[in-house]
Structures are given as C-alpha cells and as structure tokens.
Enzyme design. Structure first.
Site, PDB file in Angstrom:
ATOM      1  N   CYS A 383     -53.009  32.637 -13.983  1.00 12.93           N
ATOM      2  CA  CYS A 383     -54.030  32.948 -14.992  1.00 12.93           C
ATOM      3  C   CYS A 383     -53.371  33.420 -16.291  1.00 12.93           C
ATOM      4  O   CYS A 383     -52.796  32.599 -16.984  1.00 12.93           O
ATOM      5  CB  CYS A 383     -55.055  33.925 -14.448  1.00 12.93           C
ATOM      6  SG  CYS A 383     -56.634  33.726 -15.277  1.00 12.93           S
ATOM      7  N   HIS A 509     -56.898  31.274  -9.695  1.00  5.78           N
ATOM      8  CA  HIS A 509     -56.330  32.348  -8.854  1.00  5.78           C
ATOM      9  C   HIS A 509     -56.156  31.863  -7.418  1.00  5.78           C
ATOM     10  O   HIS A 509     -57.047  32.062  -6.589  1.00  5.78           O
ATOM     11  CB  HIS A 509     -57.253  33.567  -8.860  1.00  5.78           C
ATOM     12  CG  HIS A 509     -57.290  34.288 -10.152  1.00  5.78           C
ATOM     13  ND1 HIS A 509     -56.519  35.394 -10.421  1.00  5.78           N
ATOM     14  CD2 HIS A 509     -58.008  34.058 -11.277  1.00  5.78           C
ATOM     15  CE1 HIS A 509     -56.756  35.820 -11.643  1.00  5.78           C
ATOM     16  NE2 HIS A 509     -57.671  35.023 -12.181  1.00  5.78           N
ATOM     17  N   GLU A 511     -54.447  33.090  -5.152  1.00  5.61           N
ATOM     18  CA  GLU A 511     -54.323  34.210  -4.204  1.00  5.61           C
ATOM     19  C   GLU A 511     -55.638  34.526  -3.496  1.00  5.61           C
ATOM     20  O   GLU A 511     -55.638  34.999  -2.361  1.00  5.61           O
ATOM     21  CB  GLU A 511     -53.773  35.451  -4.911  1.00  5.61           C
ATOM     22  CG  GLU A 511     -54.703  36.146  -5.905  1.00  5.61           C
ATOM     23  CD  GLU A 511     -54.665  35.565  -7.317  1.00  5.61           C
ATOM     24  OE1 GLU A 511     -54.240  34.394  -7.467  1.00  5.61           O
ATOM     25  OE2 GLU A 511     -55.070  36.271  -8.259  1.00  5.61           O
TER      26      GLU A 511
HETATM   27  N1  GLN Z   1     -57.127  37.356 -20.196  1.00  6.87           N
HETATM   28  C1  GLN Z   1     -57.076  35.983 -19.824  1.00  6.87           C
HETATM   29  C2  GLN Z   1     -58.418  35.291 -20.012  1.00  6.87           C
HETATM   30  O1  GLN Z   1     -59.432  35.930 -20.079  1.00  6.87           O
HETATM   31  C3  GLN Z   1     -56.578  35.823 -18.413  1.00  6.87           C
HETATM   32  C4  GLN Z   1     -57.463  36.418 -17.361  1.00  6.87           C
HETATM   33  C5  GLN Z   1     -56.809  36.585 -16.025  1.00  6.87           C
HETATM   34  O2  GLN Z   1     -55.579  36.639 -15.918  1.00  6.87           O
HETATM   35  N2  GLN Z   1     -57.598  36.755 -14.974  1.00  6.87           N
HETATM   36  O3  GLN Z   1     -58.475  34.090 -20.079  1.00  6.87           O
END
Ligand code: GLN
Length: 536
Positions: A383, A509, A511
């Site tokens: 992410c 994600h 995970e």
């Molecule tokens: N801050 C980034 C976004 O909003 C990544 C978010 C995250 O790592 N869950 O896109």
C-alpha cells in the site's frame, strides 16, 4: 436451523486474549464439523476503528466486503480460514447511529428512546443477525472491554436478556479471567476471579464456563475452589496457560476439553473427533525451522507491533510454509537517513515497507527502498510501501527529483501517486476510502504470477491514493512494470522492478488474506527470496 450462541466476556483486566480464546474454541468446533462464526462487539463510540490511530487499538483489519474492523477479526479469519463481514464487528457507535437514525425517521412513534429497551434491542438484533443467516450452527460473540466498565453495561444486559429468551441449551457464557501469581507467597490468587464473576452476577449473568489465564498450572483443589465460589461445575474451570505461540491455544483448549464441555452443555454431539491434522502440521513446521532470516519491517508505528498484526502473522504462516524462522526487525522509518541506511539495513535478508498515512517518516521509507533496489535485497511494498516504491523509482531512476504523492505534496509537478477523481469530492473521514475486495489481473510474465499461479486474483484494499496512469509508459520504459491491474478501472495493483531478484510492491493488503491453512502466495515468495538471499 436455529443457531446456538456462545458469549465470551472478560474480567479482571483487558488484554487477556479473549479474541484468541474465542478463535481457538471456534477452531475446535469447526474441526469437529460445525459451521461457526465469531463476532466482536466493541463498546467504544467510534462507528468503526477506521478513524482510529493504530496506537489506540492496533491495526485496522479490513474484511472482503470492505468493513474497517477490530484486529480480532483478523485472528478469527486466520484461525477459521473463512471470511468475516460487516456483521462480524459491531461498535457502540454503530448501534447508536442506527437507533438515532431510526428516531429521526419517526420509527419509534413518539416513544422516549432509551438505552433499555432500544439500545439493547439493537444490540440483540445485531447478535442474532449472524445466527439468522442460516449459515452457521454456532455464533460466538466476543464482548469487548472488561466486565464492570460503564460502557459494557448495555452489552452485558443484552446478553442477560438473550440468555432468558433462548432455550438453556442454545446459549452459554464463557468468562475469561486472570489468576495472578504472587511471587512473595508463591501462590495463585482466585479472589480477582471471584470478584469479576460477582460483577457479572450483579448484572444478572451467571457464567457457565471460566477460562483462567495463568502463568502456573492450577491443581484440582484450586479448580474446586474457583468452581464453588463462582458457581460453575468443576470441569468448567479451564486452565489457559501462557504458551509460546497463539497457534498453540486451540490444542491447549482441546486438552482442557473446552470444546467438549461447550458441546455437551449445548446438547450437541461430540461424536466427531476434531480433525486438526493440517493445523498440527503447520505447528511442526513453525517450530522446527531449517533456516532463519531477518526481515526489516519499515514503518512509523513500530513501537506497537499490534499496528502491523496481520503482516506479522502472515510472516508466521509464510515462514512455516518455507520452514524458515522469520525474525522481524521493526525499524522506524524516521530514523533512516542517507548516512545510516547501510548500517541500519545492512544485515537484512528482506525489506518490507509497511502501509501508512501522512508525511511522517516518508523520506526514510524512500531511502530504504532505494537501498533495497540498488543492493538487490528482496523487497516487498504494501500500500503506502508500494506508493513509496513508485516515488523512489520516479526520483532516482527516471530522474524526476520532485516526484511525490499528492497526499504529501499536493503541488508536485510529478504526481506519480494521485487521488482518484471520485475520491476528491469526499470530505468525510469514516468508511470513505477504497475499501474491501477488488479483482486484480496478473500478467503472466511477472513474479506475482509465479506466486499466485493464476491471472485473476482478488485482494483487499484500504487507501485513497493510486498510481497515476498518466506516467505508465515512462515507468515501463525505465524498468518498473505494472504487473497487476484492476480490469474495470485499469488502476495499478502490482508493480515490479524487472532487473531485480525480487522487487514486488502491491497497492492492496495481501496480509489480510493470509491464514494458517492458506499462507499468502506473495508472502511465501518474499520469504523464499529472502532465504535465497541469505544463502547466496
Ligand atoms: N496513505 C495511502 C493512501 O491513502 C496509503 C494507505 C495505506 O497504506 N493503507 O492511499
């Protein structure tokens, strides 16, 4: 089919591991062939934990259907290998929001709206919702917080009412308590347990089973004493010793016969012995690693490993699969600079840059990624970690020194990570990110494909910003390929640096989808790459 309900409450202190006990019991019942789900009721007033800083309650876990939930739901999925949903996490905020919305629509026909019956009715409705789907024979409901907390009262009252409404064999209460050990007198103390059961009794709830967290084994006499003073059967006093890994807890509960006691109280058959073959295999691999690797987890919440719970667990699953012990080194990204990066990351076999929000620690993450890319250390970005990998590549390979994400620098000329148009209008914070499962098409010529061994996968999201496709051709020409895209929106899901032994970064994600029985393919391959790096 009407479901049976098991309520899990906690006494004496918080952090006794109600979620793990609930998940372990569910695992045993599932292993005997019952369909089980677990639900968590959280007494705080946030509508969901999506707006909470990870320092408050640890990681925010995201379900397939896009609910931002308590991290205990992650344990439920990892233990049971079945997905949870919106219905599996209820907060006081959700309950009140619903009741107040109903009131504004005139649903209460001029009545005074009160905690009892309106709030408790809504709590009961949410508990029964999962049972009424017909999907589950047993619903386990974990009540967050500690008995005696003011904010837990409506939940305990709802449990009391349900116990009264349901047939005796259709509902039971498991109370988790602590037996503190006094070093000076070298004995375990039962008084706090007695007191917490009395507190429950004051609210009209008699627990059926007590699970006692303890650092020392409890003998027969002590079990009898606890049983007598807490009004439960002696065999319903369950010992829960500290164990090396949470994944030992189901086997410990099996030894204590928690599942059998529950089933016999609920008049359900105990004929099928639990099939825990694959669970035990996992434990054998986990406990007998052939290799050991060090992975750096670069983030800004590293003081609290719970902030990265699902990542930590995914490494345990993937480590066991590879028969490797993964030693995670938590490294604060704010402490990484050009001058010390080699010293901080020099002995790592793999580098993971974690998810996150906001500006703090960003430059340290970019420096860590540069180090991984240039030194050919296996790299995995998740992410925000993927977004930073894109920025690093833009700055240091393509040469756009000002490249950034508009999250951190809205004025950059090279907004390689940018907000989607449909996100720009949104000002409300809760539940407004791109959340939950989306399809990703994986290109065949990629490391990701080697991991997944299929071209169509589904992964969960939680973010607002995206790879900016305006620059796609520049990235591809310079050696960073987009190897996974969303087939509907064409958004980039996976990027890889081609000239690197293992450099994979994902917008989603992975995970959240790793379980004991289904370790995530991308974690498996990353660990494998780190083992190879370690040996090479
Ligand atoms: N801050 C980034 C976004 O909003 C990544 C978010 C995250 O790592 N869950 O896109």
């Amino acid at each position: 089919m009407s479901a049976k309900y098991i309520f899990v409450t906690g006494g004496v202190t918080s952090s006794l591991g109600k979620g793990i006990i609930a998940a372990s019991l569910a695992k045993l019942l599932q292993a005997r062939g019952y369909s089980v789900t677990i639900q968590k009721l959280d007494p705080y007033i946030n509508v969901d934990p999506g707006t909470l800083n990870p320092y408050e309650h640890g990681e925010c876990y995201v379900t397939e259907d896009g609910a931002e939930t308590d991290l205990d739901l992650g344990h439920y999925e990892r233990f049971l290998n079945t997905p949870t949903s919106q219905a599996n996490n209820v907060t006081t905020g959700k309950i009140y929001q619903h009741v107040i919305n109903q009131e504004r629509q005139g649903a209460y026909l001029g009545k005074t709206v009160q905690v009892i019956p309106h709030i408790t009715d809504e709590i009961k409705r949410r508990i029964k919702l999962l049972g009424e789907t017909g999907e589950f024979e047993i619903v386990i409901t974990e009540i967050g917080g500690t008995v005696g907390d003011i904010e837990s009262l409506p939940y305990v009252e709802s449990v009391r009412q349900l116990l009264w409404e349901l047939k005796e064999e259709d509902a039971l209460v498991i109370h988790l308590t602590l037996l503190p050990y006094l070093n000076s007198s070298q004995e375990l103390k039962t008084k706090p347990t007695q007191h917490s059961v009395k507190l429950l009794l004051e609210s009209g709830v008699q627990p059926d089973i007590l699970v006692c967290r303890t650092e020392h084994a409890i003998n027969k006499d002590m079990r009898k004493k606890i049983a007598l003073f807490c009004n439960v059967e002696t065999n319903s006093v369950i010992e829960a010793l500290d164990v090396p890994t949470i994944y030992d807890v189901p086997l410990m509960m099996l030894k204590e016969k928690l599942d059998k006691i529950v089933l016999s109280k609920m008049k359900l058959s105990t004929k099928n012995e639990p099939d825990l073959e694959s669970w035990k295999n996992f434990l054998v691999r986990h406990k007998n690693p052939k290799n050991e690797i060090r992975i750096g987890l670069i983030g800004k919440y590293v003081e609290l490993p719970d902030a990265y719970k699902s990542i930590v667990e995914a490494f345990i699953h993937a480590g066991a699969f590879n028969e490797a012990r993964v030693r995670l080194q938590y490294i604060h990204s704010e402490l990484i600079g050009d001058d010390n990066v080699a010293q901080k990351l020099g002995d790592l076999d793999g580098i993971l840059v974690a998810p996150g929000f906001g500006e703090r620690g960003i430059e340290g993450k970019i420096i860590a990624i540069k180090y991984a890319r240039e030194n050919k250390v296996p790299f995995f970005g998740i992410c925000l970690g993927m977004q930073m990998a894109v920025i690093e590549f833009a700055r240091n390979v393509i040469g756009w020194k000002d490249a950034h994400s508009t999250e951190m620098n809205p004025k950059t000329k090279h907004a390689v990570i940018d907000m989607m148009p449909d996100q720009k209008k949104i000002t409300a914070k809760g539940g407004t990110m791109r959340l939950g499962a989306y399809v990703c098409e994986v290109s065949k010529d990629s490391k990701a494909y080697k991991a997944y061994e299929k071209t169509k996968v589904t992964e969960r999201h939680r973010h607002r910003f995206e790879f900016n496709n305006k620059y796609l051709a520049d990235f591809e020409a310079a050696g960073m390929a987009v190897t996974g895209i969303n087939p509907d929106t064409k958004l980039a899901e996976i990027v890889e640096v081609k000239e690197h032994p293992y450099f994979v970064a994902v917008q989603f994600h992975p995970e959240y989808r790793s379980t004991v029985l289904n370790p995530h393919p991308l974690f498996i391959k990353f660990v494998k790459a780190a083992v190879t790096f370690n040996q090479g």
